[in-house]
Write a protein that holds these residues in place. Structure first.
Motif, PDB file in Angstrom:
ATOM      1  N   THR A  58       1.210  -1.575   0.266  1.00  0.00           N
ATOM      2  CA  THR A  58      -0.319  -0.432   0.189  1.00  0.00           C
ATOM      3  C   THR A  58       0.392   1.217  -0.147  1.00  0.00           C
ATOM      4  O   THR A  58       1.653   1.463   0.482  1.00  0.00           O
ATOM      5  N   LYS A  59       0.732   2.323  -0.841  1.00  0.00           N
ATOM      6  CA  LYS A  59       1.156   3.618  -0.977  1.00  0.00           C
ATOM      7  C   LYS A  59       0.943   4.289   0.714  1.00  0.00           C
ATOM      8  O   LYS A  59      -0.416   3.912   0.766  1.00  0.00           O
ATOM      9  N   GLU A  60       1.898   5.028   1.286  1.00  0.00           N
ATOM     10  CA  GLU A  60       1.968   5.439   2.214  1.00  0.00           C
ATOM     11  C   GLU A  60       2.261   7.198   1.862  1.00  0.00           C
ATOM     12  O   GLU A  60       2.824   7.003   1.200  1.00  0.00           O
TER      13      GLU A  60
ATOM     14  N   ARG B 171       5.724   4.650  -2.981  1.00  0.00           N
ATOM     15  CA  ARG B 171       5.285   3.295  -3.348  1.00  0.00           C
ATOM     16  C   ARG B 171       6.406   2.405  -2.862  1.00  0.00           C
ATOM     17  O   ARG B 171       7.313   2.643  -4.540  1.00  0.00           O
TER      18      ARG B 171
ATOM     19  N   LYS C 133       2.332  -2.323   5.317  1.00  0.00           N
ATOM     20  CA  LYS C 133       1.029  -2.191   4.770  1.00  0.00           C
ATOM     21  C   LYS C 133       0.659  -3.026   3.277  1.00  0.00           C
ATOM     22  O   LYS C 133       1.588  -2.751   2.794  1.00  0.00           O
TER      23      LYS C 133
ATOM     24  N   ASN D 209      -1.695  -4.755   0.785  1.00  0.00           N
ATOM     25  CA  ASN D 209      -2.359  -4.045  -0.080  1.00  0.00           C
ATOM     26  C   ASN D 209      -3.305  -4.464  -1.084  1.00  0.00           C
ATOM     27  O   ASN D 209      -4.269  -5.130  -0.763  1.00  0.00           O
ATOM     28  N   GLN D 210      -2.497  -6.196  -2.206  1.00  0.00           N
ATOM     29  CA  GLN D 210      -3.493  -7.639  -2.681  1.00  0.00           C
ATOM     30  C   GLN D 210      -2.172  -7.977  -2.148  1.00  0.00           C
ATOM     31  O   GLN D 210      -1.105  -8.043  -2.754  1.00  0.00           O
TER      32      GLN D 210
END
Length: 883
Positions: free
Chosen positions: A785-787, A792, A820, A822-823
């Motif tokens: 996930t991009k913070e 990213r 984190k 994302n997928q």
């Protein structure tokens, strides 16, 4: 004496006299039949109502003031239009109310799930629903007729602008015909109506208020000859409990439970107890005894109880005072076309009303703006007043769309002085402009009537479609063979010497458990075979050598047999399967020669071929008195084939030397996703080739893993994500989110407990399975996930084989990442040469449909004997055939 005979002859002549029915009896039956068809049992296609329903709706509209009315009051009001008793009207009203579409109910209106009846009509209340007020009524376009006593007017048909007949369904039995129109889904009916208006194809399938599952393969558009199969929704609540959450249409929880208890009493199924926890939703719990298969019990419930029913639809409606048989698609087309015409009539009426308003508003403005009212001050007669106003209007009415009538002038004279004094020319013009805009809009709708009708249906969907989604799940059902799912709780016995089999021979030899619908196959020492129904006591023939439950179309059970052909004749060996026979017919497997006898016999459920030792009697100059015979060397043929020669000399005895292994190919098993069942018929996707010890691996999204025997009756959960042939040495790789630690973990393990259902995820409500792989060397891709404020992070590929070693199924595993995520996706696995699966040593694999070449001749005559043709297996006419 002669007088008595004459009297008797006269009586006989009187008894034989045919009296023709004349007078009022001649037409009464036809009149009655017509009345029942037209006025009671069959709904009209125009509005979808039977007469009693139409009169109830009309009475409710007359009483409607937005508040609830006692049903008893509505029933009494309806009796002004319906010439029948209050009970029939109240029952009809309750049926409408239970469909939850036209009537807003209050109180105890019964329960369609449990079958509980409604409270008395004096205790319950009702009013028209907003939907009914919207689509059912419009007095301006309603055609009226006198009521039965001539005191009031009632509608011939209500102007229903919706396919109400298909939404509610209808049933009725008349004289000589009946109707059964199944209910359909509200949203799907609107969508179908829109498609019809757009010139597109559509398909309608019923939707039942009780939910459940249905197979509409043979629905036939609701026409005569169609059939719908409906099932309860049954799931496995736990290992020993089944849960029924939805019931078939036309049944209640009470009738369904009664059918389950009845099936249990008859021995068709075996249950411990049954609980009914139904309230707003259906919940029936069926508790099973230990050791009873839940999957098999589910199929048995469908086969022997009301958990599965079939409905035969029959669409009959009244059109032009005649009963007609049409399909539901045609009913929808006509209903939609009728709605378009009703909308057109509404628009035309509204257009006329607006044009009349515009006409008088224009006259009023001319009358007041030009002070024509002053021209009547000197007039003394009414005719003079009318004439003066008419004369004053003429110079200003050139733009009007119709002539000014006396009625128009009369209305002008009724305008009050106060209104004239406060008349605002600008406001009057604004009113006229607004009316012109409305008239233009109505004309636009009339010129684009289809688009207007489509917009009307879309508005109905938006306003009333919420909560009316499909309840009945559309499925394809696989036929359940009753003999495969029946609980076998009857014991079968045999008296081998005397030749009797049956369930009442308790002092004799026990054979197996069976059911009263089973067929039993029996072989005798003379080489006779028969298949017969289970009974208390049946004579087959003396010296029975084998008894078993017969399986139809069973190609994998192979019978090995060595027999002597007639007294002192040659001894033969043969292998055969029994797939189709005629029940209670005696078959001779030893060529029907007197004195024939069986020396050796075995039944092999998986085509096993044993090795036996043949011992001859000491006769003459015979030197070889003992040798081994391998049944794997014998070709599997038909049961009527003679077989291969074993010996022309007398046999002393035959002894079993070595148990056999299967000579059949592994059985191919497919999974049909449409019906969610395994099969051996080639439908769906091939799961694999299975031998007796092989199992199927099942993994679900909820984190349950198990291995099962590939039985055709197995039910599969909706959240199943992996189903494949289980390879014990092949590891399972899992990536999951640990809800307790709020991190992603990886684990690899082997399934060690064969046949046991296990959970491989930690028990936490937030724990969730991300990916699972059964590849030897799986690779996963992590997408981060991009913070905020950071770039990213690049996607990361992880070789799961290197990341973690194989551990126990209950291990937590290794942490995948702290970042984190994302997928997580599975990529193509790395190349790996899996170890080959080879059959056990000394197995000669032979297809059940093909024959294998014998390894060696049995003797000099065996080659000739193997060329014998199979005899035709013809069935006798007039006898029951098993397929």
């Amino acid at each position: 004496m002669s007088e008595e005979l004459d009297d008797l002859n006269d009586q006989n002549e009187d008894q034989g006299t045919i009296t023709k029915v004349t007078g009022m009896y001649k037409d009464w039956f036809l009149d009655y039949a017509s009345y029942v068809i037209l006025e009671r049992a069959v709904p009209a296609i125009e509005d979808g109502f039977k007469p009693v329903q139409r009169r109830i709706m009309h009475a409710m509209q007359e009483l409607d003031d937005g508040r609830y009315n006692k049903v008893a009051n509505i029933v009494g009001h309806t009796m002004q239009y319906h010439p029948h008793g209050d009970a029939s009207i109240a029952d009809a009203m309750v049926q409408i109310g239970q469909k939850d579409l036209l009537i807003d109910t209050q109180g105890n209106w019964g329960n369609i799930l449990t079958g509980d009846s409604a409270a008395a009509s004096r205790y319950i209340e009702a009013r028209l629903s907003k939907f009914a007020l919207d689509v059912v009524y419009n007095p301006k376009i309603t055609e009226w007729q006198a009521s039965y006593d001539g005191r009031r007017n009632e509608p011939i048909n209500l102007p229903v602008m919706f396919p109400l007949l298909l939404a509610q369904g209808a049933e009725g039995i008349a004289v000589g015909l009946s109707t059964r129109i199944l209910p359909h889904n509200f949203i799907e009916l609107i969508e179908a109506s829109i498609k019809h208006l757009q010139g597109k194809r559509f398909k309608l399938l019923p939707d039942f208020p009780t939910g459940g599952e249905a197979d509409f393969t043979n629905y036939n558009d609701g026409n005569r000859g169609g059939k719908v199969r409906i099932r309860a929704k049954i799931s496995q609540f736990d290992k020993h409990t089944l849960k029924i959450s939805e019931i078939p249409f036309g049944t209640t929880t009470t009738s369904l439970i009664d059918s389950v208890i009845k099936a249990n009493d008859k021995g068709k199924i075996k249950i411990k107890k049954i609980e009914d926890n139904t309230a707003a939703e259906v919940e029936i719990l069926i508790h099973l005894h230990a050791g009873i298969s839940p999957d098999k019990t589910i199929d048995a419930l469908y086969a022997f109880t009301n958990c599965e029913n079939s409905i035969s639809p029959l669409c009959c409606v009244i059109e032009d005072n005649k009963p007609v048989f049409i399909g539901v698609s045609e009913i929808l087309r006509r209903s939609t076309d009728n709605t378009v015409q009703l909308l057109k009539s509404e628009l035309e009426i509204k257009l006329r009303e607006l044009e009349e308003q515009w006409h008088f508003a224009s006259l009023e403005r001319i009358f007041i703006e030009n002070r024509i009212y002053r021209d009547i001050e000197e007039e003394e007669t009414w005719e003079g007043v009318i004439s003066a106003i008419d004369k004053g209007l003429k110079p200003h009415i050139g733009h009007l769309k119709r002539e000014v009538t006396v009625e128009d002038i009369t209305r002008l004279t009724e305008i009050r002085i106060k209104r004239i004094s406060k008349f605002d020319i600008d406001k009057a013009q604004q009113k006229i402009d607004a009316l012109e805009d409305q008239i233009a809009q109505i004309k636009h709708h009339l010129n684009n009537l289809i688009d207007y009708a489509i917009a009307y249906f879309k508005r109905l969907m938006k306003d009333y479609g919420k909560g009316k989604e499909r309840k009945t799940e559309i499925k394809l059902f696989e036929d359940i063979v009753a003999t495969k799912v029946v609980i076998r709780n009857t014991k079968l016995y045999v008296n081998r010497k005397e030749g009797f089999i049956g369930t009442s021979l308790r002092k004799d030899e026990y054979v197996c458990d069976c059911a009263d619908i089973d067929d039993i196959i029996v072989f005798t020492a003379e080489g006779k075979m028969m298949v017969t129904k289970v009974d208390t006591k049946t004579f087959i023939g003396k010296d029975i050598i084998h008894v078993a439950v017969f399986k139809k179309k069973d190609k994998r059970t192979i019978y090995n047999m060595i027999y002597q052909d007639g007294k002192g004749g040659t001894t033969y060996v043969k292998r055969f399967a029994v797939t189709s026979i005629t029940r209670d017919r005696e078959y001779d497997l030893a060529n029907d020669k007197k004195g024939s006898k069986v020396h050796y016999f075995s039944a092999n459920p998986n085509g096993e071929a044993e090795v036996v030792t043949v011992l001859l009697r000491q006769v003459g100059s015979v030197k070889k008195l003992k040798w081994d015979l391998d049944f794997a060397d014998v070709i599997i043929k038909g049961r009527n084939s003679r077989g291969n020669i074993v010996s022309k000399y007398a046999i002393k005895r035959i002894e079993l030397k070595e148990k056999g292994v299967s000579t059949l190919k592994p059985r191919k098993i497919w999974f049909d996703d449409t019906v969610q069942r395994l099969n051996v018929d080639g439908r769906g996707e091939l799961v694999g080739e299975f031998r007796g010890e092989d199992r199927i691996l099942i993994i679900t999204q909820s984190g349950i893993i198990k291995t099962i025997v590939p039985e055709i009756t197995t039910h599969f959960d909706d959240d199943m994500i992996v189903m494949e042939k289980w390879r014990p040495k092949k590891p399972i790789s899992v990536v999951y989110y640990n809800g307790e630690r709020e991190l992603y973990y990886v684990k690899r393990f082997l399934v060690e407990n064969e046949g046991k259902e296990e959970t491989f995820l930690p028990e936490h409500p937030e724990t969730q399975l991300e990916v699972v792989s059964t590849d030897w060397r799986p690779v996963a891709e992590i997408e981060f996930t991009k913070e905020r404020g950071k770039d990213r992070k690049q996607n990361l590929e992880v070789n799961l084989e290197e990341f973690i070693s194989i551990k126990g199924i209950n291990a937590i595993g290794n942490q995948l990442t702290r970042d984190k995520v994302n997928q997580i996706n599975l990529l193509d696995p790395l190349p790996y040469e899996a170890p080959e699966e080879t059959p056990a040593d000394d197995i000669d694999v032979v297809d059940e449909e093909e024959v294998a070449t014998p390894k060696k001749p049995l003797n000099n005559a065996s080659e000739k004997a193997s060329q014998d043709d199979d005899e035709a297996e013809n069935d006798e006419e007039g006898q029951t055939r098993l397929f």
